[in-house]
Design an enzyme around this catalytic site. Structure first.
Site, PDB file in Angstrom:
ATOM      1  N   CYS A   1      23.604  63.855 -32.976  1.00 41.35           N
ATOM      2  CA  CYS A   1      24.545  62.953 -32.303  1.00 41.35           C
ATOM      3  C   CYS A   1      25.482  63.711 -31.368  1.00 41.35           C
ATOM      4  O   CYS A   1      25.938  63.156 -30.378  1.00 41.35           O
ATOM      5  CB  CYS A   1      25.328  62.131 -33.314  1.00 41.35           C
ATOM      6  SG  CYS A   1      26.131  63.137 -34.550  1.00 41.35           S
TER       7      CYS A   1
ATOM      8  N   GLU B   1      30.201  56.476 -37.554  1.00 40.41           N
ATOM      9  CA  GLU B   1      29.843  57.669 -36.782  1.00 40.41           C
ATOM     10  C   GLU B   1      28.602  57.300 -35.983  1.00 40.41           C
ATOM     11  O   GLU B   1      27.502  57.247 -36.528  1.00 40.41           O
ATOM     12  CB  GLU B   1      29.596  58.833 -37.753  1.00 40.41           C
ATOM     13  CG  GLU B   1      29.817  60.185 -37.132  1.00 40.41           C
ATOM     14  CD  GLU B   1      28.544  60.707 -36.521  1.00 40.41           C
ATOM     15  OE1 GLU B   1      28.330  60.408 -35.317  1.00 40.41           O
ATOM     16  OE2 GLU B   1      27.788  61.396 -37.211  1.00 40.41           O
TER      17      GLU B   1
HETATM   18  P1  NAD Z   1      18.236  52.713 -35.753  1.00 46.21           P
HETATM   19  O1  NAD Z   1      19.524  52.435 -35.096  1.00 46.21           O
HETATM   20  O2  NAD Z   1      17.346  51.538 -36.069  1.00 46.21           O
HETATM   21  O3  NAD Z   1      18.478  53.486 -37.126  1.00 46.21           O
HETATM   22  C1  NAD Z   1      19.422  54.499 -37.276  1.00 46.21           C
HETATM   23  C2  NAD Z   1      19.771  54.557 -38.751  1.00 46.21           C
HETATM   24  O4  NAD Z   1      20.375  53.342 -39.119  1.00 46.21           O
HETATM   25  C3  NAD Z   1      18.544  54.701 -39.654  1.00 46.21           C
HETATM   26  O5  NAD Z   1      18.861  55.567 -40.705  1.00 46.21           O
HETATM   27  C4  NAD Z   1      18.297  53.294 -40.181  1.00 46.21           C
HETATM   28  O6  NAD Z   1      17.744  53.302 -41.476  1.00 46.21           O
HETATM   29  C5  NAD Z   1      19.677  52.718 -40.197  1.00 46.21           C
HETATM   30  N1  NAD Z   1      19.691  51.293 -39.979  1.00 46.21           N
HETATM   31  C6  NAD Z   1      19.030  50.599 -39.021  1.00 46.21           C
HETATM   32  N2  NAD Z   1      19.286  49.286 -39.127  1.00 46.21           N
HETATM   33  C7  NAD Z   1      20.133  49.153 -40.168  1.00 46.21           C
HETATM   34  C8  NAD Z   1      20.746  48.035 -40.784  1.00 46.21           C
HETATM   35  N3  NAD Z   1      20.581  46.794 -40.330  1.00 46.21           N
HETATM   36  N4  NAD Z   1      21.531  48.254 -41.853  1.00 46.21           N
HETATM   37  C9  NAD Z   1      21.726  49.513 -42.334  1.00 46.21           C
HETATM   38  N5  NAD Z   1      21.174  50.603 -41.793  1.00 46.21           N
HETATM   39  C10 NAD Z   1      20.387  50.416 -40.726  1.00 46.21           C
HETATM   40  O7  NAD Z   1      17.441  53.681 -34.896  1.00 46.21           O
HETATM   41  P2  NAD Z   1      16.360  54.809 -35.095  1.00 46.21           P
HETATM   42  O8  NAD Z   1      15.133  54.426 -34.349  1.00 46.21           O
HETATM   43  O9  NAD Z   1      16.201  55.255 -36.507  1.00 46.21           O
HETATM   44  O10 NAD Z   1      17.133  55.906 -34.270  1.00 46.21           O
HETATM   45  C11 NAD Z   1      17.320  55.603 -32.903  1.00 46.21           C
HETATM   46  C12 NAD Z   1      18.704  55.800 -32.460  1.00 46.21           C
HETATM   47  O11 NAD Z   1      19.662  55.860 -33.495  1.00 46.21           O
HETATM   48  C13 NAD Z   1      18.817  57.132 -31.758  1.00 46.21           C
HETATM   49  O12 NAD Z   1      18.449  56.986 -30.433  1.00 46.21           O
HETATM   50  C14 NAD Z   1      20.254  57.457 -31.898  1.00 46.21           C
HETATM   51  O13 NAD Z   1      20.960  56.842 -30.845  1.00 46.21           O
HETATM   52  C15 NAD Z   1      20.679  56.788 -33.165  1.00 46.21           C
HETATM   53  N6  NAD Z   1      20.871  57.725 -34.285  1.00 46.21           N
HETATM   54  C16 NAD Z   1      22.079  58.299 -34.368  1.00 46.21           C
HETATM   55  C17 NAD Z   1      22.323  59.184 -35.377  1.00 46.21           C
HETATM   56  C18 NAD Z   1      23.649  59.851 -35.494  1.00 46.21           C
HETATM   57  O14 NAD Z   1      23.747  60.897 -36.097  1.00 46.21           O
HETATM   58  N7  NAD Z   1      24.720  59.243 -34.973  1.00 46.21           N
HETATM   59  C19 NAD Z   1      21.323  59.494 -36.289  1.00 46.21           C
HETATM   60  C20 NAD Z   1      20.077  58.872 -36.182  1.00 46.21           C
HETATM   61  C21 NAD Z   1      19.871  57.965 -35.168  1.00 46.21           C
END
Ligand code: NAD
Length: 476
Positions: A284, A250
């Site tokens: 999202c 997702e």
């Molecule tokens: P991010 O992509 O680094 O992290 C998003 C989530 O993924 C966090 O919970 C993080 O702990 C997890 N994550 C990151 N790297 C991971 C890895 N290697 N393995 C497992 N989990 C990992 O970004 P962020 O700075 O936390 O959020 C920025 C962007 O993420 C937002 O701009 C948005 O696009 C997206 N986001 C989407 C949703 C959603 O509901 N689809 C939710 C939160 C963030």
């Protein structure tokens, strides 16, 4: 801090903390103050969780549907009883208004109750065969699940990540966001208190890349369920592919909103403005690119800006707050970059475009118009409190812009024309389409996207199916 719970991991029935482990400060985004210290898993912790998940799976796959239903409905009851406390903790660590956090909690209640029913309806089928032969098709739990959930819905995301595997008869190791651990632990505790064996669902925290590589590198894990950005989702899908693990992804979105000139502008604004600033836009399925037809553009823009200016921003736990801070310091930084770039490309900023105060991660509700398609914000998920309003003439051009991006999570259309309503339902490339409504989810309804927004669905019967594998048995 007195009213914030002590943080731990939940591994094989033990509350794990300390012991020389690395820790991470969990911060209140409204103040920047530290709420607590979160222990981070090392390799031995993860191995212990994997062994327990294997054991938990062997136990839970043989549980009766009634046992699973009793746990899920029991946890739903406890969550409803604890809703105020869970919502308070979620608001404290994520920033959203208390009322929004409470609704999120009650959505989990609805989902767990739905899954409690659904897990008792996992029918197979018997195929027509000659006398003496029999062929049956059954559904079996896929195996231990690694579930990674983000910080934007600190209660709802863990509810989804735990509910479906448990309903299907899987075990699950959840790594929810390190920003919002107490909320996730609160949801898990409701399941334990309702009788879930502790090896069936566990919670670990850590350095995300270390945890995901370790868990996805293990043959014990048979499925990955991830919610987060498209970039990380693609990376994790590749790790999962090395072992042919099942995936539910997702990912991000960039929600188009098509507003046609036959609508009642005020009525649409009453829905779409609160929808835009809910959870400070960190959703999202948040509406982001508004395509507005000529005939209503000026009135729509003016009404939107007036309402955006009136949104009451403050601490999520303060009375009357309509929008809290952003969840972490990365988000206001991203807003500054994206809005600055849009203005640099010639967009008009009508309100917002700046941080509020010098404590916490507050950012003002913002409205941009006439944003060139080359701007970063027209192509990258904004994930913040900013609306992009652009003027359009023909329906075809609006649909083309809506489908231009590789994202396809949620799309919305507002029109009084019944034929156009049906056309939009077909034309918009998205996993969820809202026609004259912002409500695009429900416990019984699949939630998921297409294209770069991912694949598979959570919620609904599809959510449980995503944790099952199909088996055909042929008897001669
Ligand atoms: P991010 O992509 O680094 O992290 C998003 C989530 O993924 C966090 O919970 C993080 O702990 C997890 N994550 C990151 N790297 C991971 C890895 N290697 N393995 C497992 N989990 C990992 O970004 P962020 O700075 O936390 O959020 C920025 C962007 O993420 C937002 O701009 C948005 O696009 C997206 N986001 C989407 C949703 C959603 O509901 N689809 C939710 C939160 C963030």
């Amino acid at each position: 801090m007195a009213d914030y719970p002590a943080l731990h991991m939940a591994i094989d029935g033990e509350r794990v903390s300390g012991g020389g482990r690395r820790t991470l400060a969990v911060v209140n985004p409204a103040t920047g103050d530290t709420l607590g210290e979160l222990p981070l898993a090392d390799a031995a912790d993860l191995d212990r969780a994997l062994d327990a998940a294997q054991r938990g799976f062997r136990r839970w796959r043989d549980s009766t549907p009634q046992e699973r239903a009793a746990v899920l409905s029991g946890a739903a009851r406890l969550m409803a009883e604890r809703a105020d406390e869970l919502a308070r903790v979620a608001s404290l660590e994520q920033g959203k208004p208390f009322a929004e956090a409470r609704i999120e909690c009650m959505m989990n209640v609805g989902l767990f109750n739905f899954y409690a029913g659904e897990c008792q309806r996992l029918y197979g089928r018997t195929l027509v065969r000659p006398v003496g032969f029999r062929s049956t098709v059954t559904y079996e739990p896929v195996g231990p699940v690694a579930a990674f959930s983000p910080w934007n819905f600190p209660l709802g995301n863990p509810g989804r990540k735990l509910g479906a595997p448990i309903a299907a008869g899987c075990s699950v190791i959840m790594k929810s966001a390190e920003e919002t651990p107490a909320s996730a632990l609160g949801v898990l505790q409701c399941l334990y208190d309702a009788g879930l064996p502790t090896d069936v669902a566990q919670a670990v925290f850590g350095v995300p890349d270390e945890v995901s590589r370790h868990l996805l590198g293990s043959p014990i894990i048979r499925k990955l369920s991830f919610t987060g950005s498209t970039a990380i989702g693609k990376h994790l899908a590749k790790l999962a592919a090395d072992d042919c693990k099942r995936t539910t992804m997702e990912l991000g979105g960039h929600g188009p909103v098509l507003v046609f000139d036959d609508v009642d502008v005020d009525k649409v604004l009453e829905t779409v403005v609160p929808q835009k600033y809910r959870n400070a836009g960190q959703v999202c399925v948040s509406p982001t690119r508004y395509m507005i037809q000529d005939g209503v553009f000026d009135r729509f823009l003016q009404g939107f800006v007036e309402r955006a200016k009136a949104v009451k921003v403050g601490d999520g736990l303060a009375d009357g707050t309509q929008m809290g801070p952003m969840a972490n310091p990365r988000r206001p930084d991203a807003m500054e970059r994206l809005i600055g770039d849009a203005v640099g490309h010639g967009a008009t900023l009508h309100t917002g475009g700046q941080r509020i105060g010098n404590r916490g991660f507050f950012y003002a509700p913002s409205v941009l118009s006439d944003v060139p398609v080359e701007s970063q914000i027209m192509n990258e998920e904004p994930f913040g409190p900013v609306a992009i309003l652009n003027r359009f003439g023909a329906e075809e051009a609006m649909v083309e812009e809506a489908n231009r991006l590789p994202y396809g999570l949620a799309a919305y259309a507002w029109t009084a024309d019944a034929h156009r309503q049906r056309r939009m339902g077909r034309a918009l490339e998205a996993g969820m389409v809202g026609i004259n409504t912002a409500m695009i989810g429900g416990a019984d309804s699949p939630f998921g996207g297409v294209k770069w927004s991912g694949h598979g669905a959570e919620d609904g019967p599809e959510g449980v199916q995503a944790c099952l594998v199909t088996k055909a048995v042929h008897e001669g």
